[in-house]
Design a protein around this motif. Structure first.
Motif, short mmCIF file in Angstrom:
data_model
loop_
_atom_site.label_atom_id
_atom_site.label_comp_id
_atom_site.label_asym_id
_atom_site.label_seq_id
_atom_site.Cartn_x
_atom_site.Cartn_y
_atom_site.Cartn_z
N MET A 83 -34.02 13.00 42.74
CA MET A 83 -33.22 14.14 43.15
C MET A 83 -32.49 15.14 42.16
SD MET A 83 -33.28 13.99 46.26
CE MET A 83 -31.71 14.98 47.04
N THR A 84 -33.54 15.60 41.12
CA THR A 84 -33.15 16.39 40.04
C THR A 84 -33.88 17.66 40.16
OG1 THR A 84 -34.86 15.35 38.54
CG2 THR A 84 -32.56 14.41 38.58
N CYS A 85 -33.49 18.79 39.56
CA CYS A 85 -33.76 20.14 39.50
C CYS A 85 -33.69 20.38 38.11
CB CYS A 85 -33.11 20.99 40.07
SG CYS A 85 -32.81 20.78 42.15
N THR A 86 -35.07 20.65 37.36
CA THR A 86 -35.13 20.60 35.94
C THR A 86 -35.55 22.15 35.63
OG1 THR A 86 -35.56 18.26 35.80
CG2 THR A 86 -36.12 19.89 33.89
N LEU A 87 -34.83 22.81 34.79
CA LEU A 87 -35.30 24.20 34.15
C LEU A 87 -36.61 23.87 33.21
CD1 LEU A 87 -34.79 27.08 34.10
CD2 LEU A 87 -33.24 26.61 32.02
N VAL A 88 -37.56 24.57 33.54
CA VAL A 88 -38.84 24.51 32.80
C VAL A 88 -39.43 25.63 32.04
CG1 VAL A 88 -39.84 22.70 34.48
CG2 VAL A 88 -40.04 25.06 34.83
N ARG A 89 -38.75 26.69 32.26
CA ARG A 89 -39.24 28.06 31.70
C ARG A 89 -38.19 29.13 32.06
NH1 ARG A 89 -42.74 32.23 33.07
NH2 ARG A 89 -43.76 33.12 31.52
N CYS A 90 -38.00 29.85 31.16
CA CYS A 90 -37.34 31.29 31.19
C CYS A 90 -38.30 32.24 31.03
CB CYS A 90 -36.16 31.36 30.52
SG CYS A 90 -34.97 29.86 30.49
N ALA A 91 -38.32 33.53 31.99
CA ALA A 91 -38.88 34.67 31.55
C ALA A 91 -38.03 35.85 31.49
CB ALA A 91 -40.10 34.64 32.52
N ARG A 92 -38.36 36.99 30.74
CA ARG A 92 -37.76 38.02 30.90
C ARG A 92 -38.44 39.25 32.02
NH1 ARG A 92 -33.88 39.77 27.64
NH2 ARG A 92 -34.56 38.66 25.92
N VAL A 93 -37.57 39.49 33.01
CA VAL A 93 -38.00 40.34 34.24
C VAL A 93 -37.18 41.72 34.32
CG1 VAL A 93 -39.26 38.75 35.34
CG2 VAL A 93 -36.82 39.24 35.83
N SER A 94 -37.72 42.72 34.59
CA SER A 94 -37.11 43.92 34.97
C SER A 94 -36.01 43.81 35.89
CB SER A 94 -38.08 45.08 35.39
OG SER A 94 -38.84 44.60 36.57
N VAL A 95 -34.93 44.48 35.65
CA VAL A 95 -33.95 43.96 36.43
C VAL A 95 -34.05 44.54 38.01
CG1 VAL A 95 -32.09 44.48 34.81
CG2 VAL A 95 -32.86 46.68 35.75
N ASP A 96 -34.87 45.51 38.29
CA ASP A 96 -35.32 45.85 39.55
C ASP A 96 -36.29 44.68 40.45
OD1 ASP A 96 -37.67 46.34 38.23
OD2 ASP A 96 -37.77 48.36 38.89
N LEU A 97 -36.77 43.77 39.54
CA LEU A 97 -37.43 42.81 40.30
C LEU A 97 -36.46 41.72 40.57
CD1 LEU A 97 -40.06 41.49 41.16
CD2 LEU A 97 -40.03 40.56 38.68
N VAL A 98 -35.13 41.40 39.76
CA VAL A 98 -34.23 40.19 39.82
C VAL A 98 -33.89 40.05 41.41
CG1 VAL A 98 -32.10 39.32 39.53
CG2 VAL A 98 -33.55 40.64 37.79
N ILE A 99 -33.71 41.25 42.32
CA ILE A 99 -33.03 41.24 43.73
C ILE A 99 -34.11 40.60 44.52
CG2 ILE A 99 -33.71 43.53 44.27
CD1 ILE A 99 -31.25 43.50 46.05
N PHE A 100 -35.49 40.79 44.12
CA PHE A 100 -36.54 40.28 45.17
C PHE A 100 -36.94 38.76 44.74
CE2 PHE A 100 -37.47 44.89 44.96
CZ PHE A 100 -36.89 45.11 46.47
N LEU A 101 -36.36 38.18 43.67
CA LEU A 101 -36.40 36.83 43.42
C LEU A 101 -35.27 35.79 44.10
CD1 LEU A 101 -37.44 37.04 39.48
CD2 LEU A 101 -38.79 36.92 41.57
N ASP A 102 -34.37 36.40 44.57
CA ASP A 102 -33.45 35.97 45.47
C ASP A 102 -33.90 35.81 46.81
OD1 ASP A 102 -31.37 35.23 46.98
OD2 ASP A 102 -29.75 36.15 45.81
N THR A 103 -34.46 34.75 47.34
CA THR A 103 -35.22 34.60 48.53
C THR A 103 -34.47 34.86 49.75
OG1 THR A 103 -36.68 32.83 47.48
CG2 THR A 103 -36.58 32.74 50.03
N CYS A 104 -33.05 34.36 49.94
CA CYS A 104 -32.49 34.61 51.04
C CYS A 104 -32.15 36.08 51.23
CB CYS A 104 -31.24 33.53 51.01
SG CYS A 104 -31.47 32.11 51.18
#
Length: 237
Positions: A83-104
């Protein structure tokens, strides 16, 4: 299928996460069980104390984009057995893409009205581009994006119903500060090693950017050649 998910939610969850990561191999829409996860600060996710929260914030600040043209996107792994969520990678993306990564938020925004097709096409193009995927036309890209969002949302619901999850910022290290530092370094970010706060971190390219251009490489080679030629001329005298 639903009966199987209810009886063995762990394997079903792992299968869905693996499928989503095949669809979006570089940057996937948020699938964490906490509905606030995409906007929740990392120290709050891992329940860091005040001192560690400051250390985590300092690490993130060291790799921040001063021009505010990009943001960090986080990729996680889920372990239903622990029952763990582990951060495995960070990536730099354009700010106008961020809103579309928030699924809800993305699902609500893109499904609000039929006149959102242009925005949906733009979102699909950006998400596909950052994942290195090409499609034959807007319709194919939109169907691909819808499948990704459907999987991400299903993962969120199933994981949330399984109980309480623990978040950790990496798999290597005794503290979340150490884990995050290692995760950032493995993701290609500089300036995160111990004592490196005195150095100026190099800019990490956007996930959609390629290597340095041939023109820049040519300039470096030309400059080096001139220095060698000048040195040889001095020796000849």
């Amino acid at each position: 299928l639903m009966a199987g998910m209810q009886q063995r939610p762990g394997p079903a969850l792992e299968h869905m996460v693996d499928t989503l990561k095949r669809i979006c191999p570089r940057v996937a829409p948020d699938f964490l069980p906490n509905a606030r996860s995409p906007i929740t600060p990392l120290p709050d996710l891992c329940d860091a104390g005040p001192e560690e929260a400051r250390e985590i914030a300092a690490l993130l600040n060291a790799v921040a984009d001063r021009s505010d043209q990009s943001a960090l996107a986080y990729q996680w792994s889920l372990d239903p057995a622990r029952m763990t969520c582990t951060l495995v990678r960070c990536a730099r993306v354009s700010v106008d893409l961020v809103i579309f990564l928030d699924t809800c938020k993305a699902v609500a925004r893109l499904g609000a009205a039929s006149d959102e097709e242009d925005e949906a096409d733009a979102a699909a193009q950006k998400l596909a581009h950052v994942n290195g995927i090409t499609h034959n036309g807007a319709l194919e890209a939109r169907l691909w994006m819808q499948e990704a969002y459907a999987l991400a949302y299903a993962i969120k619901v199933l994981a949330r119903n399984m109980g309480t999850w623990t978040f950790q910022l990496g798999s290597a290290g005794r503290t979340d500060t150490e884990r995050l530092r290692t995760t950032l370094e493995h993701s290609g970010f500089c300036g995160t090693a111990a004592g490196s706060h005195r150095k100026t971190p190099k800019r990490k390219a956007l996930a959609s950017e390629g290597p340095a251009s041939e023109q820049q490489t040519g300039k470096r080679v030309s400059s080096s050649a001139k220095r060698v030629a000048k040195s040889n001329a001095v020796k000849a005298r």
